[in-house]
Write a protein that holds these residues in place. Structure first.
Motif, PDB file in Angstrom:
ATOM      1  N   VAL A 100      49.324  70.443  88.948  1.00 46.98           N
ATOM      2  CA  VAL A 100      48.477  69.321  88.545  1.00 46.98           C
ATOM      3  C   VAL A 100      47.745  69.618  87.245  1.00 46.98           C
ATOM      4  CG1 VAL A 100      48.158  68.405  90.864  1.00 46.98           C
ATOM      5  CG2 VAL A 100      46.618  70.160  90.009  1.00 46.98           C
ATOM      6  N   GLY A 134      37.700  63.021  88.351  1.00 46.44           N
ATOM      7  CA  GLY A 134      38.432  63.463  89.524  1.00 46.44           C
ATOM      8  C   GLY A 134      37.910  64.780  90.068  1.00 46.44           C
ATOM      9  N   ALA A 135      38.383  65.107  91.226  1.00 45.80           N
ATOM     10  CA  ALA A 135      37.970  66.339  91.872  1.00 45.80           C
ATOM     11  C   ALA A 135      38.419  67.550  91.063  1.00 45.80           C
ATOM     12  CB  ALA A 135      38.555  66.394  93.282  1.00 45.80           C
ATOM     13  N   ALA A 137      48.169  71.662  93.550  1.00 50.27           N
ATOM     14  CA  ALA A 137      47.592  70.952  94.692  1.00 50.27           C
ATOM     15  C   ALA A 137      48.737  70.395  95.508  1.00 50.27           C
ATOM     16  CB  ALA A 137      46.667  69.830  94.223  1.00 50.27           C
ATOM     17  N   TYR A 163      57.774  72.367  86.652  1.00 51.43           N
ATOM     18  CA  TYR A 163      58.459  71.102  86.875  1.00 51.43           C
ATOM     19  C   TYR A 163      59.899  71.406  87.262  1.00 51.43           C
ATOM     20  CZ  TYR A 163      55.163  67.542  85.152  1.00 51.43           C
ATOM     21  OH  TYR A 163      54.127  66.674  85.004  1.00 51.43           O
ATOM     22  N   ALA A 189      44.575  56.782  88.302  1.00 49.44           N
ATOM     23  CA  ALA A 189      44.829  58.051  87.619  1.00 49.44           C
ATOM     24  C   ALA A 189      43.907  58.201  86.426  1.00 49.44           C
ATOM     25  CB  ALA A 189      46.297  58.119  87.185  1.00 49.44           C
ATOM     26  N   ARG A 201      47.391  66.856  78.288  1.00 58.09           N
ATOM     27  CA  ARG A 201      46.153  66.357  77.711  1.00 58.09           C
ATOM     28  C   ARG A 201      44.987  67.216  78.157  1.00 58.09           C
ATOM     29  NH1 ARG A 201      44.907  60.234  78.495  1.00 58.09           N
ATOM     30  NH2 ARG A 201      45.867  60.140  76.448  1.00 58.09           N
ATOM     31  N   HIS A 208      50.826  64.838  81.017  1.00 53.57           N
ATOM     32  CA  HIS A 208      50.725  63.434  80.592  1.00 53.57           C
ATOM     33  C   HIS A 208      52.054  63.050  79.977  1.00 53.57           C
ATOM     34  CE1 HIS A 208      48.649  59.795  79.318  1.00 53.57           C
ATOM     35  NE2 HIS A 208      49.214  59.932  78.133  1.00 53.57           N
ATOM     36  N   GLN A 247      52.238  71.100  94.193  1.00 55.63           N
ATOM     37  CA  GLN A 247      52.696  70.600  92.905  1.00 55.63           C
ATOM     38  C   GLN A 247      51.735  70.996  91.792  1.00 55.63           C
ATOM     39  OE1 GLN A 247      53.711  66.425  92.883  1.00 55.63           O
ATOM     40  NE2 GLN A 247      55.787  67.049  93.438  1.00 55.63           N
ATOM     41  N   LEU A 307      41.351  72.959  95.620  1.00 52.65           N
ATOM     42  CA  LEU A 307      42.008  71.663  95.613  1.00 52.65           C
ATOM     43  C   LEU A 307      42.765  71.397  96.900  1.00 52.65           C
ATOM     44  CD1 LEU A 307      43.329  71.510  91.968  1.00 52.65           C
ATOM     45  CD2 LEU A 307      41.364  70.353  92.954  1.00 52.65           C
TER      46      LEU A 307
END
Lengths: 267, 267
Positions: free
Chosen positions: A226, A94-95, A221, A162, A87, A126, A121, A224, A260
């Motif tokens: 991201v 990351g992509a 993605a 969430y 992670a 973040r 985070h 969810q 994504l």
DNA sequence: AACACTGTTTCAATTATTGAAACGCTATCG
DNA sequence: CGATAGCGTTTCAATAATTGAAACAGTGTT
């Protein structure tokens, strides 16, 4: 979102030039841990529709690289430290970050304000990528900075998507008040989230930094959240273009989400 | 840490009842992304010592579940959104993390400083869970970060409870000096460990990060150290509450140890 | 224009995977 | 207290999936 599908087509006996089955099953085992944090061998085998012995071997393989960890007592498995390591690598290269960069540039250029990508985070978010506006007066973002979940539109755009009980769990305890406009009551925050979900964007007028207005939209993605895409600038200058910003930010976040999920960019 | 080893023993032609090879190779592909954020098929195949076609199939398999994502233009792969999704799951449901979370939250809230869980990792320790303090000025921990054993109170609280000869073995060689307060002599370190064992806590005043004070206590499972709980913050603010922190951290670590030895935690 | 380098596809050989069955083991229940 | 049902683990022969070499189709370089 289908991820428990074993074989896509088993109609014709031949011509199954698909993904590597063993590796794919290992990945399905990993993904099972987002449904439940702890799995036993038999239980997981039943859930995935595979053999006990098969799952056992896959789990020990995953454990060998640190992707899962077995509790020696209960003989049950949880996600291991290798996930956190990956992670961290993904946060830098990351992509999501790679894909978002051109979109942020586009936003920053079109609206002439700073554009930022944020990722969740823990009970905070973040900033992992920022494209500052060109002018001398602008919001200057700090990559790597961590801000509590309830501070600012970027956080709303993430945590509104969430599960509610998870939010209650994460944000238990007093919410620090950054200034007069900060949302400090949990129920107020949840109500706010409801509107964010309906609108698809979050707007903050000085909730975290005073005299700063930000417009944020979530990117997804595999269904969810991201991260979130934000356009942010001084309140007086932003007030004239909030409507435009809402449209642009929402559109960009949607396009990013589509990238994504593997759909090639159409533009 | 060897993780690019393909076969552990290839001496004897038979008896290779090891991990599932295909799955293991897929995991090695994933782990390669912490060395470089972007990989092409051939390059990665050369690095891992595997066939092009093999890597290609593994990458498409990983891409099918969102673990990697291919840039349609450059045809190169990056870590995908599934990593972030799993990381979120691990943040909540990792092995130790599940048990430690409420304790860390309690500490962070009571003392108004960041609270961290660390686990031993070879001759170092790794932060696997962090609950940051609420305020804007705080120690912002990085989950996944690895710090040498002799750096900071969190390390002392773990390795003080290792067998002495094992410590000598692990820490053979020069100990890097992070700043003026770092303990670099092995005998000094062992003497320090003696005091930590007597006190049940370790206190560091800027031994790793300058101007940062931390208080750490070990947590045990089945009579063995499995990690340490830390409260950490800016030196000037911490100085007034070190005594309180010592009591709280020690108490929390003991309660955590009792949980780990007792009732199985079901989240 | 030939070259060197990508990523991708194909395909037969073989090898590693697989799943059923047997094995200890612990906890639960009659 | 013995039986039973569940767990995780191990074993092993049959099979089916993985594998790697080779051919293919692009791209950019020399």
């Amino acid at each position: 979102m289908p991820d428990s599908t074993e074989t896509v087509a088993g109609v014709h006996p031949d011509a199954d030039r698909g993904p590597a089955r063993t590796a794919d099953r290992a990945l399905r085992v990993l993904l099972a841990f987002r449904q439940r944090p702890e799995w036993g061998v038999s239980d997981l085998a039943r859930t995935l529709g595979l053999d006990k012995a098969n799952i056992h071997r896959l789990l020990t393989t995953l454990a060998g690289r640190g992707f899962v960890l077995a509790d020696p007592d209960t003989r049950r498995y949880r996600l291991g430290p290798a996930i956190a390591v990956l992670a961290r690598a993904a946060e830098r290269g990351g992509a999501l970050e790679a894909a978002a960069r051109p979109f942020l540039s586009e936003l920053a250029h079109d609206l002439d304000e700073s554009a930022i990508l944020n990722v969740p985070h823990g009970a905070a978010y973040r900033c992992t990528l920022a494209v500052d506006a060109a002018g001398p007066i602008r919001y200057s973002a700090t990559v790597g900075e961590t801000i509590p979940a309830h501070g600012g539109a970027a956080g709303h755009a993430i945590f509104a998507f969430y599960p509610v009980d998870q939010v209650r769990d994460l944000l238990a305890g007093a919410l620090p008040k950054f200034n007069a406009h900060t949302v400090v009551d949990l129920d107020d925050l949840l109500a706010r989230y409801e509107r964010v979900r309906a609108d698809g964007v979050a707007i903050s007028h000085g909730e975290f930094d005073p005299n700063v207005t930000s417009v944020a939209a979530p990117c997804f993605a595999a269904g969810q959240v991201v991260g979130s895409v934000v356009v942010i600038g001084p309140q007086d200058r932003m007030s004239g273009k909030v409507d435009t910003a809402v449209d642009r930010v929402r559109a960009v976040a949607e396009r990013l989400s589509r990238v994504l999920d593997g759909v090639p960019t159409t533009t």
